[in-house]
Design an enzyme around this catalytic site. Sequence first.
Site, PDB file in Angstrom:
ATOM      1  N   HIS A 528       0.790  -1.072  -0.051  1.00 37.87           N
ATOM      2  CA  HIS A 528       0.008  -0.106   0.150  1.00 37.87           C
ATOM      3  C   HIS A 528       0.776   1.253   0.182  1.00 37.87           C
ATOM      4  O   HIS A 528       0.870   1.990  -0.938  1.00 37.87           O
ATOM      5  CB  HIS A 528      -0.932  -0.025   1.250  1.00 37.87           C
ATOM      6  CG  HIS A 528      -1.883   1.319   1.228  1.00 37.87           C
ATOM      7  ND1 HIS A 528      -2.502   1.720   2.498  1.00 37.87           N
ATOM      8  CD2 HIS A 528      -2.362   1.739   0.216  1.00 37.87           C
ATOM      9  CE1 HIS A 528      -3.223   2.609   2.374  1.00 37.87           C
ATOM     10  NE2 HIS A 528      -3.177   2.819   0.975  1.00 37.87           N
ATOM     11  N   HIS A 533       1.599   4.904  -2.848  1.00 43.91           N
ATOM     12  CA  HIS A 533       1.689   6.207  -2.373  1.00 43.91           C
ATOM     13  C   HIS A 533       3.166   6.935  -2.634  1.00 43.91           C
ATOM     14  O   HIS A 533       3.163   7.893  -2.996  1.00 43.91           O
ATOM     15  CB  HIS A 533       1.307   6.264  -0.799  1.00 43.91           C
ATOM     16  CG  HIS A 533       0.085   6.283  -0.466  1.00 43.91           C
ATOM     17  ND1 HIS A 533      -0.838   7.514  -0.175  1.00 43.91           N
ATOM     18  CD2 HIS A 533      -0.924   5.281  -0.416  1.00 43.91           C
ATOM     19  CE1 HIS A 533      -2.102   7.167   0.085  1.00 43.91           C
ATOM     20  NE2 HIS A 533      -2.052   5.573  -0.095  1.00 43.91           N
ATOM     21  N   HIS A 719      -3.937   0.664  -6.168  1.00 43.43           N
ATOM     22  CA  HIS A 719      -4.148   1.289  -5.087  1.00 43.43           C
ATOM     23  C   HIS A 719      -5.469   1.029  -4.821  1.00 43.43           C
ATOM     24  O   HIS A 719      -5.665   0.517  -3.778  1.00 43.43           O
ATOM     25  CB  HIS A 719      -3.986   2.815  -4.988  1.00 43.43           C
ATOM     26  CG  HIS A 719      -4.333   3.356  -3.897  1.00 43.43           C
ATOM     27  ND1 HIS A 719      -5.556   4.186  -3.849  1.00 43.43           N
ATOM     28  CD2 HIS A 719      -3.709   3.684  -2.778  1.00 43.43           C
ATOM     29  CE1 HIS A 719      -5.628   4.611  -2.407  1.00 43.43           C
ATOM     30  NE2 HIS A 719      -4.375   4.233  -1.949  1.00 43.43           N
ATOM     31  N   ASN A 723      -6.324  -1.114  -1.125  1.00 36.30           N
ATOM     32  CA  ASN A 723      -6.675  -0.184   0.034  1.00 36.30           C
ATOM     33  C   ASN A 723      -8.151  -0.039   0.294  1.00 36.30           C
ATOM     34  O   ASN A 723      -8.386  -0.441   1.485  1.00 36.30           O
ATOM     35  CB  ASN A 723      -6.421   1.436  -0.312  1.00 36.30           C
ATOM     36  CG  ASN A 723      -6.759   2.378   0.280  1.00 36.30           C
ATOM     37  OD1 ASN A 723      -6.339   2.537   1.393  1.00 36.30           O
ATOM     38  ND2 ASN A 723      -7.926   2.959   0.027  1.00 36.30           N
ATOM     39  N   ILE A 867      -6.222   8.678  -0.695  1.00 37.96           N
ATOM     40  CA  ILE A 867      -6.586   8.558   0.696  1.00 37.96           C
ATOM     41  C   ILE A 867      -5.803   7.433   1.077  1.00 37.96           C
ATOM     42  O   ILE A 867      -5.251   6.673   0.219  1.00 37.96           O
ATOM     43  CB  ILE A 867      -8.153   8.086   0.924  1.00 37.96           C
ATOM     44  CG1 ILE A 867      -8.399   8.077   2.488  1.00 37.96           C
ATOM     45  CG2 ILE A 867      -8.370   6.905   0.253  1.00 37.96           C
ATOM     46  CD1 ILE A 867      -7.980   9.503   2.963  1.00 37.96           C
TER      47      ILE A 867
END
Length: 867
Positions: A528, A533, A719, A723, A867
């Site tokens: 993740h 990110h 993602h 997530n 997020i």
Amino acid sequence: MDTVLHKVANLVLGESHGIAKKTVKGKVVLMKKNVLDFNDLGASVLDRAHELIGKHISIQFISATHADSGSSGKRLRGKLGKPAILEDWNTTITSLIAGESTYEVTFDWDEEIGLPGGFLVQNLHHSEFYLMTLTLEDVPGHGQVHFVCNSWVYPAKNYTKDRIFFANKAYLPSETPELLRPYREEEMVVLRGNGTGMLEEWDRVYDYAFYNDLGEPDDEDKVRPVIGGSSDYPYPRRGRTGRPSTETDPKTESRLPLIDFLNIYVPRDERFGHLRMSDFLAQGLEAILKFLLPEFEALFDDTIDEFDTFEDYLKLYNGGIKLPKGQLLDNLLENTPIQFVKELLRSDGEGLLKYSTPQVIQADLNAWSTDEEFAREMVAGVNPVSIQLLKVFPPVSKLDVELYGNQNSSIRSHHIDKHLEGLQVNEALKAKRLFILDHHDSLMPYVERINATASKIYATRTLLFLQNEGTLKPIAIELSLPHPDGYKFGAVSKVYTPAKDGVEAAIWLLAKAYVAVNDTGVHQLISHWLNTHAVIEPFIIATNRQLSVFHPINKLLHPHFRDTMNINATARNILINSEGILERSFFTGKYSIEMSSKIYKNWVFPNQALPVDLVLRGMAVEDTSAPHGLRLTIEDYPYAVDGLEIWSAIKTWVEDYCRFYYKTDDMVKNDKELQSWWKELREEGHGDLKDEPWWPKMNSIQDVIDNCTIIIWVASALHAAVNYGQYGYAGYPPNRPTLSRRFMPEPNTPEYDELKEDPKKGFLKTVTPQLQSLLSVSLIEILSRHTSDELYLGQRECPEWTMDEEPILAFEKFGKTLKQIEEKIVKMNNDERLKNRNGLVKVPYTLLYPSSEEGITGRGIPNSVAI
């Protein structure tokens, strides 16, 4: 004031007084400054006062076809039109909640302007505003001209140059109208900044920095190494803030006080919009309150900080503050205009401050603990990207023998023979029916240090067998510790196999829990955080520094970068920082980001392509006769099946788009902005890996297509897959515990006797305690929720995002393809033969279902890592 006088003169003298002038009308759509959902009323009053004394918002067009008479030589510039001001600022009614306002603007048209290619805007008001669009209704000889802006414009005093916006037409650098080139280049200089000084709220500077803002050198417990910029701790770059260094360590950047975490610098247009900010704050506040309620209740418990029974977990989902059902609440929710309050009143159909029941226990409270579900989540859960085909038996280690001794597996044939449906081990290996979830080599170098803290973990290997019915079952788990005499003496390992009854069944459940702890940490830190990110942020920075807003690749990628820098900056302040939420609630503790930097050493950009990743993990082989050119090793592998559909749709869209702008490979090679972008991305953004031979070239149209497809896949679908299912599976902590507190009980010990007498109590005393469980559940509830302003794959913020018709049509085709994929996913989830798509927990695999509504839905692919 002069606008009012002009209108009065028109009424008294008629429109024809003086010299007749040709005018062009325009409409400007903007949003005024607001705090959460409220307008800053003080700023509104001051802006009105500035209007009265002649300080306006003015717009001045730049010609794309006629040169400014003042320019000469090699740097011809587009002619500037006469400034025009936004009309009726003080008489336009502005709502009390954040919303769009439309203003007219009238230009005295100079025929020499011809086609406007851009405009300058000067804000002489007190406050900033968010400029959305400007539309000219009838430009002589050209008709309607549309500008998509979507940017904050601060008072002119905050800028060294007036803000500039360009028409929504894409141009390669060599094809840009000559008169607009100086403006294009000057805007890029502004965005790059000068690399010095602390950046302010209104700045739009994109620059690079190391992760040197996670620790606090003044506090011994919070000292952390600088991550990035060294061979010991390589890492992707993050956005520079320019905050001063700490006094104790000049290499460490000072941190903001926790209360100011929302004020951490990111370029102004990368900050959350008002709706997302409202959602984010409300969700955060709600998470804190939810976290505190059970903590207060625990004060009256016999065993503070413990879940005494599995029923104690269920209280999280059955409590909360009940809201009155009926028309009154319905009317309140429907008519409340403030998104922040709406989010707090959101009740998931039950009560305020109540955790919703995670999907994994909705159909069956106990199915999570079965071997079937344990294995199924490796191909259809929240971390479906780690399982690999076992190619060598026994499994071997790649750790340096000089440093770590013999780390090869101790699993042998006699451990697994009876679980292979009559096959010999070599037969199962040859038939590609043995798989491994390997968390040994990545964790072993840290096991000793982690076990010196309150956490007690093992390096783990889990072997799985592909059954005739197409599902996996775990057949052996190896738990390993460093040799007590030192790492160079190798590992001390013990192998556990499935058991159904007695204390052996309890031990087997604990063995699976140790694996789940490792997988949860690796998922959050690597699958993740690092692989979506962190690795995407340098692409965002490089794109804004080197690719003009004119550039077609900027237009292609821009939606996939939305809000990422903001959420990453927030994470550095409260999530991945020293003693932040991640360190407090996961077994990796203070070594979390340091460990992820070690794994980043092995990150390879082209391997992030889904087809490449599947082949490398042995989960697929190339086969031109199979869909998407791959034959899956596990036919019913939901992540791979759905992922390949999404991957193919993205690649087709990117190819249609890129081939419209690039007709030859030479156009790619000669694109100076594109080449500078790719060079800076390698040498600066991912600078610690700049010398790796695997970096793809950027010399052909196919290179552009392949590289952009990977970027979009990582930022959107990858993602989403790792997530948005977090709450559905990990919202029930026993299923995805974040840490373990004691080792496997050995015979003739009190812990073993306790496990034998009360297996459930022994399990609960081993896995995550109450405080850390609540922290992790509160965190993943926020991470799993779609906000009210989410934009999903196949959607754009503005339908007029480009003036080029073919890309618009290609994008519409992309959207239709995604709709067809949704229909396929629903059909597969209803096919009872595909047992991995629902499992015993009856949770359909929808993490790569493209669209969604807001909230925790377990589906939907947002455009970006938001997020």
